[in-house]
Design a protein around this motif. Sequence first.
Motif, PDB file in Angstrom:
ATOM      1  N   VAL A 111       0.838  -1.204   0.000  1.00 57.11           N
ATOM      2  CA  VAL A 111       0.000   0.000   0.000  1.00 57.11           C
ATOM      3  C   VAL A 111       0.872   1.252   0.000  1.00 57.11           C
ATOM      4  O   VAL A 111       0.622   2.198  -0.762  1.00 57.11           O
ATOM      5  CB  VAL A 111      -0.974  -0.008   1.201  1.00 57.11           C
ATOM      6  N   ILE A 112       1.896   1.273   0.831  1.00 55.70           N
ATOM      7  CA  ILE A 112       2.779   2.443   0.884  1.00 55.70           C
ATOM      8  C   ILE A 112       3.521   2.610  -0.436  1.00 55.70           C
ATOM      9  O   ILE A 112       3.680   3.731  -0.943  1.00 55.70           O
ATOM     10  CB  ILE A 112       3.770   2.330   2.057  1.00 55.70           C
ATOM     11  N   ASP A 113       3.989   1.506  -1.016  1.00 57.11           N
ATOM     12  CA  ASP A 113       4.699   1.581  -2.297  1.00 57.11           C
ATOM     13  C   ASP A 113       3.821   2.181  -3.391  1.00 57.11           C
ATOM     14  O   ASP A 113       4.234   3.080  -4.124  1.00 57.11           O
ATOM     15  CB  ASP A 113       5.160   0.187  -2.738  1.00 57.11           C
ATOM     16  N   VAL A 114       2.608   1.669  -3.520  1.00 63.15           N
ATOM     17  CA  VAL A 114       1.723   2.107  -4.603  1.00 63.15           C
ATOM     18  C   VAL A 114       1.188   3.508  -4.341  1.00 63.15           C
ATOM     19  O   VAL A 114       1.163   4.352  -5.252  1.00 63.15           O
ATOM     20  CB  VAL A 114       0.562   1.109  -4.782  1.00 63.15           C
ATOM     21  N   TYR A 156      -3.488   2.628   4.367  1.00 59.32           N
ATOM     22  CA  TYR A 156      -4.098   3.579   3.434  1.00 59.32           C
ATOM     23  C   TYR A 156      -4.102   4.976   4.046  1.00 59.32           C
ATOM     24  O   TYR A 156      -3.735   5.959   3.388  1.00 59.32           O
ATOM     25  CB  TYR A 156      -5.514   3.129   3.093  1.00 59.32           C
ATOM     26  N   ALA A 157      -4.509   5.070   5.321  1.00 57.61           N
ATOM     27  CA  ALA A 157      -4.544   6.376   5.985  1.00 57.61           C
ATOM     28  C   ALA A 157      -3.149   6.981   6.066  1.00 57.61           C
ATOM     29  O   ALA A 157      -2.959   8.181   5.817  1.00 57.61           O
ATOM     30  CB  ALA A 157      -5.145   6.235   7.383  1.00 57.61           C
ATOM     31  N   ALA A 158      -2.156   6.161   6.396  1.00 57.71           N
ATOM     32  CA  ALA A 158      -0.788   6.663   6.478  1.00 57.71           C
ATOM     33  C   ALA A 158      -0.301   7.125   5.108  1.00 57.71           C
ATOM     34  O   ALA A 158       0.351   8.167   4.984  1.00 57.71           O
ATOM     35  CB  ALA A 158       0.135   5.575   7.029  1.00 57.71           C
ATOM     36  N   SER A 159      -0.615   6.349   4.073  1.00 56.56           N
ATOM     37  CA  SER A 159      -0.154   6.709   2.727  1.00 56.56           C
ATOM     38  C   SER A 159      -0.801   7.999   2.253  1.00 56.56           C
ATOM     39  O   SER A 159      -0.138   8.861   1.659  1.00 56.56           O
ATOM     40  CB  SER A 159      -0.441   5.577   1.742  1.00 56.56           C
ATOM     41  N   LYS A 160      -2.088   8.166   2.513  1.00 56.25           N
ATOM     42  CA  LYS A 160      -2.772   9.364   2.036  1.00 56.25           C
ATOM     43  C   LYS A 160      -2.435  10.585   2.893  1.00 56.25           C
ATOM     44  O   LYS A 160      -2.426  11.717   2.396  1.00 56.25           O
ATOM     45  CB  LYS A 160      -4.284   9.123   1.993  1.00 56.25           C
TER      46      LYS A 160
END
Length: 251
Positions: A111-114, A156-160
């Motif tokens: 998730v973090i990569d994408v 997802y929350a961390a990535s966004k």
Amino acid sequence: MSNAFDLTGKTAAVTGGGRGLGLGISQALLEAGADVIVFGRSGIPDELTALAGRLGREVAFYALDLADSDQIAEVGARVLAEHRVDVLVNNAGTQDRYPAAEFPLEAWDRVIDVNLRSVFQLCQIFGRPMLERGEGKIVNLASLLSFQGGITVPAYAASKGGVAQLTKALCNEWSGKGVNVNAVAPGYMATEMNTALLNDPVRLEQLSVRIPAGRWGQPEDIGNVVVFLASQASAYVHGQVLAVDGGWMAR
């Protein structure tokens, strides 16, 4: 259309531009006058090709796996050898749901990569020639979870959240060099990613009653805002994370 919103002569690259919100973004960009490059994994729909034909615009497809940094570098170099990219839209993303205490690290990394690492890499690749020319537009897709924490979606929350902060960081370095970097944070959208929520009557009702506009968003709602951020109409808009949410964040 006002000249300030006209994208005639521009080329926009959109990750995930063949489906969901990305398709709405690609369509809106074509209608504003831009040619569109779609990055994705499964081609582009006939309706997008047909729209480009009717409008006299061009649409091109490049296969790309956003989890593969080497492929991003290779495809990015190939695109820049063949096109001048005036607008980059980092739209594509992924999501996994697990309770935080049980969230697999493999899922976290993907998730973090994408959702975050690929966004930074693409901003670097396409931002460099924009900086050399002294002009360009970058629009990242953030989320309501750039502001809120969500439940069972910690990656997802961390990535966004990271996308929102990256947008501001790049603004601080690039706005004075002619490159606008902004983000759009979609609210609840009636797209394939939210099929489970749309098919759950109880959850659908819980979410819908909180949206002041009284409806879920459609891809064109995001596409029209991306056109604004990609155009001269937003010349003095820098480092913003613009919620397009029917008023959700106001409640």
